[in-house]
Structure formats: C-alpha cells, structure tokens
Write a protein that holds these residues in place. Structure first.
Motif, mmCIF file in Angstrom:
data_model
loop_
_atom_site.group_PDB
_atom_site.id
_atom_site.type_symbol
_atom_site.label_atom_id
_atom_site.label_comp_id
_atom_site.label_asym_id
_atom_site.label_seq_id
_atom_site.Cartn_x
_atom_site.Cartn_y
_atom_site.Cartn_z
ATOM 1 N N LEU A 62 0.910 -1.165 0.064
ATOM 2 C CA LEU A 62 -0.093 0.208 -0.067
ATOM 3 C C LEU A 62 0.731 1.144 -0.044
ATOM 4 N N GLN A 63 2.281 1.228 0.354
ATOM 5 C CA GLN A 63 3.123 2.255 0.274
ATOM 6 C C GLN A 63 2.556 3.434 1.412
ATOM 7 N N THR A 64 2.082 2.903 2.451
ATOM 8 C CA THR A 64 1.705 3.593 3.631
ATOM 9 C C THR A 64 2.205 3.064 4.786
ATOM 10 N N MET A 65 2.066 3.697 6.135
ATOM 11 C CA MET A 65 2.324 2.921 7.314
ATOM 12 C C MET A 65 1.117 2.029 7.712
ATOM 13 N N VAL A 66 1.509 0.977 7.940
ATOM 14 C CA VAL A 66 0.714 -0.204 8.556
ATOM 15 C C VAL A 66 1.046 -0.718 10.081
ATOM 16 N N ILE A 67 -0.004 -1.194 10.801
ATOM 17 C CA ILE A 67 0.062 -1.685 11.936
ATOM 18 C C ILE A 67 -0.129 -2.954 12.007
ATOM 19 N N ALA A 68 0.441 -4.029 12.658
ATOM 20 C CA ALA A 68 -0.016 -5.373 12.488
ATOM 21 C C ALA A 68 0.232 -6.060 14.207
ATOM 22 N N ASP A 69 -0.693 -6.961 14.142
ATOM 23 C CA ASP A 69 -0.928 -7.609 15.532
ATOM 24 C C ASP A 69 -0.752 -8.983 15.345
ATOM 25 N N ASP A 70 0.232 -9.706 16.084
ATOM 26 C CA ASP A 70 0.271 -11.087 16.027
ATOM 27 C C ASP A 70 0.101 -11.306 17.623
ATOM 28 N N VAL A 117 -0.609 -13.019 24.830
ATOM 29 C CA VAL A 117 0.396 -12.087 24.357
ATOM 30 C C VAL A 117 -0.025 -11.311 23.182
ATOM 31 N N CYS A 118 0.273 -10.059 22.938
ATOM 32 C CA CYS A 118 0.189 -9.173 21.919
ATOM 33 C C CYS A 118 1.505 -8.387 21.338
ATOM 34 N N VAL A 119 1.910 -8.901 20.103
ATOM 35 C CA VAL A 119 2.926 -8.049 19.513
ATOM 36 C C VAL A 119 2.198 -7.279 18.472
ATOM 37 N N TYR A 131 8.638 -2.639 16.978
ATOM 38 C CA TYR A 131 7.144 -3.553 17.683
ATOM 39 C C TYR A 131 7.291 -3.161 19.195
ATOM 40 N N VAL A 132 5.990 -3.475 19.745
ATOM 41 C CA VAL A 132 5.936 -3.333 21.047
ATOM 42 C C VAL A 132 5.212 -4.584 21.621
ATOM 43 N N ARG A 133 5.349 -5.024 22.807
ATOM 44 C CA ARG A 133 4.640 -6.301 23.207
ATOM 45 C C ARG A 133 3.798 -6.191 24.682
ATOM 46 N N GLY A 134 2.676 -6.804 24.382
ATOM 47 C CA GLY A 134 1.759 -6.532 25.823
ATOM 48 C C GLY A 134 1.553 -7.727 26.316
ATOM 49 N N PRO A 170 -15.970 -4.396 25.158
ATOM 50 C CA PRO A 170 -14.967 -3.991 24.377
ATOM 51 C C PRO A 170 -13.921 -2.852 25.079
ATOM 52 N N GLU A 171 -14.699 -2.194 25.902
ATOM 53 C CA GLU A 171 -13.839 -1.020 26.506
ATOM 54 C C GLU A 171 -13.235 -1.381 27.589
ATOM 55 N N GLN A 172 -13.980 -2.422 28.384
ATOM 56 C CA GLN A 172 -13.508 -2.869 29.863
ATOM 57 C C GLN A 172 -12.304 -3.848 29.220
ATOM 58 N N LYS A 173 -12.399 -4.587 28.425
ATOM 59 C CA LYS A 173 -11.336 -5.248 27.913
ATOM 60 C C LYS A 173 -10.066 -4.754 27.460
ATOM 61 N N SER A 174 -10.212 -3.598 26.937
ATOM 62 C CA SER A 174 -9.116 -2.872 26.356
ATOM 63 C C SER A 174 -8.390 -2.011 27.548
ATOM 64 N N THR A 175 -8.898 -1.945 28.648
ATOM 65 C CA THR A 175 -7.923 -1.403 29.670
ATOM 66 C C THR A 175 -7.078 -2.691 30.414
ATOM 67 N N ILE A 176 -7.409 -3.813 30.270
ATOM 68 C CA ILE A 176 -6.543 -4.678 30.868
ATOM 69 C C ILE A 176 -5.870 -5.818 29.957
ATOM 70 N N SER A 177 -6.481 -5.744 28.724
ATOM 71 C CA SER A 177 -5.925 -6.987 27.758
ATOM 72 C C SER A 177 -4.483 -6.701 27.227
ATOM 73 N N HIS A 178 -4.005 -7.691 26.691
ATOM 74 C CA HIS A 178 -2.501 -7.901 26.012
ATOM 75 C C HIS A 178 -2.545 -6.644 24.884
ATOM 76 N N ARG A 179 -3.693 -6.761 24.311
ATOM 77 C CA ARG A 179 -3.874 -5.696 23.195
ATOM 78 C C ARG A 179 -3.807 -4.173 23.623
ATOM 79 N N GLY A 180 -4.634 -4.146 24.707
ATOM 80 C CA GLY A 180 -4.657 -2.736 25.291
ATOM 81 C C GLY A 180 -3.139 -2.226 25.853
ATOM 82 N N ALA A 181 -2.665 -3.397 26.470
ATOM 83 C CA ALA A 181 -1.078 -3.061 27.106
ATOM 84 C C ALA A 181 -0.036 -2.529 25.912
ATOM 85 N N ALA A 182 -0.171 -3.393 24.706
ATOM 86 C CA ALA A 182 0.547 -3.355 23.437
ATOM 87 C C ALA A 182 0.362 -1.769 23.071
#
Ligand SMILES: O=c1[nH]c(=O)c2ncn([C@@H]3O[C@H](COP(=O)(O)OP(=O)(O)OP(=O)(O)O)[C@@H](O)[C@H]3O)c2[nH]1
Ligand SMILES: [Mg+2]
Length: 190
Positions: A62-70, A117-119, A131-134, A170-182
């Motif tokens: 795409l020739q643009t900035m992209v974020i990925a989650d594994d 785990v979320c990277v 990359y960052v890890r949560g 989803p909002e509560q999950k984001s405050t404590i989840s691996h994805r929220g932390a990352a």
C-alpha cells in the motif's frame, strides 16, 4: 478523520482496535476493507516475526504506514501452547474447536495459569520497523462463560475482575488486555 491501517482480517481484533482508536479520533481501516484478497502466510515461529511480516508486507503493497498484531494464548501446563499457533490450534480460525481442544488438553490439570500475548509491529516505507509487546495474566476456566470478544475469551478468567474476558465490554477488555497494553506502549511511540 485520520486513518490507521491494520494488517488483519480478524473481526474480533478489529473491534478491540476500534474500542481504543475510535475515542482517539482515528478511523480503523483493515485488510477486510483495502486488501480482502491478499493472504499473508504466517511463517514465523515468534509473535514478533509474524507481526513484522504482516506489517511490512501490507505496508509495501500500500506504500503507507501499517500496523499489524500477532497474538495468542500461552498456557503454562501445556508448555506455552498454543502460542503462535493459537488461531489454528484445532482448525483454521475455528474458535469453538480451539477452545474445546484447550479444555480437553487441560482436563484434570490443576495448574490453569496462562497469559495472552500481543505483539504490535509498525512498518512504514523507508523507515525501520519496530514493535511493542503486551501481556495479560489469567487462568483457563473449565467451562465457557460470556459471549463478548473472540477466540479463547470465554475460557480466559481474569482474577482481578472476577470475570472471563468474554464477560467484559470491548472498552473494559481494552483497559486490561494484552492488546490494550501493547497499544498503550505504541501510543508513546506514535
Ligand atoms: O480470546 C482471545 N482474545 C484475544 O484478545 C486474542 N488475541 C489473540 N487471540 C488468539 O490468537 C489468535 C491470533 O492469531 P493471529 O495473530 O495470527 O491473528 P488472526 O490469524 O486471527 O488474524 P490476523 O490478524 O492474522 O489476520 C486469534 O485467532 C485467537 O485465537 C485471542 N483470543
Ligand atoms: Mg493470523
């Protein structure tokens, strides 16, 4: 509205990302919108390798900035399984089959300790990928509870909230989840 492009086709992840990026004023765009026919084979053996692979492949296309989650679930009594193979543990993206396999393999096991785990990798043309890890600690239940979320959320118990991930909004999950932390770490870098 500023767009953030995410190299994922997982609708559950998209909801998690929207819960965090939406309130910050970003529009979440994914492969489901911009590259539905593209398949990126996850050939890495670590979350980091696969996150970088997905971010760089879509960014180059795409020739643009992209974020990925594994991401994935690591269960102590199963020596870290299913780990990077979480999505394909019992069948390709069959959440119910994956849950049943995890419960079966833990039958009679008293050590239920596990972590999500979320990277998250960020790739941009002519820039170095980073990359960052949560992580999020929890315990595997003996039966499903809750209907929100995706993947293993119904059997992932969060002791501090006395709920499974699937019993959180989803909002509560984001405050404590691996994805929220990352994503919290990512915000410091963006
Ligand atoms: O209960 C869960 N709550 C979560 O918050 C979560 N995050 C990850 N997972 C599991 O790990 C796989 C990721 O594998 P994964 O990173 O390759 O993603 P994916 O293949 O589903 O989509 P894509 O982003 O690659 O397109 C997923 O399918 C799930 O089984 C989760 N399960
Ligand atoms: Mg995948």
């Amino acid at each position: 509205m500023t767009q953030v492009v995410i190299a994922t086709k997982n609708r559950g992840k998209v909801k998690d990302f929207e819960a965090i990026f939406g309130p910050l004023g970003y529009e979440v765009v994914t492969m489901l919108d911009v590259a539905p026919d593209m398949d990126i084979e996850e050939t890495g053996t670590t979350f980091e390798e696969n996150a970088v692979l997905k971010a760089e492949t879509l960014s180059a296309a795409l020739q643009t900035m992209v974020i990925a989650d594994d991401s994935g679930l690591a269960i102590d009594a199963l020596h870290g399984e299913p780990g990077v193979y979480s999505a394909r543990y019992a069948g390709d993206h069959d959440d119910e089959a994956n849950i049943q396999k995890a419960l079966r393999n833990l039958q009679g096991e008293t050590n239920r300790q596990a972590r999500f785990v979320c990277v998250i990798a960020v790739a941009e043309p002519n820039k170095e990928t980073y990359y960052v890890r949560g992580e999020c600690e929890g315990e595997i239940t003996t039966e499903k509870r809750g209907t929100n979320g995706f993947g293993y959320d119904p059997i992932f118990y969060v002791p501090t909230l006395n709920k499974t991930m699937a019993e959180l909004t989803p909002e509560q999950k984001s405050t404590i989840s691996h994805r929220g932390a990352a994503i919290a770490k990512l915000k410091e870098k963006l």
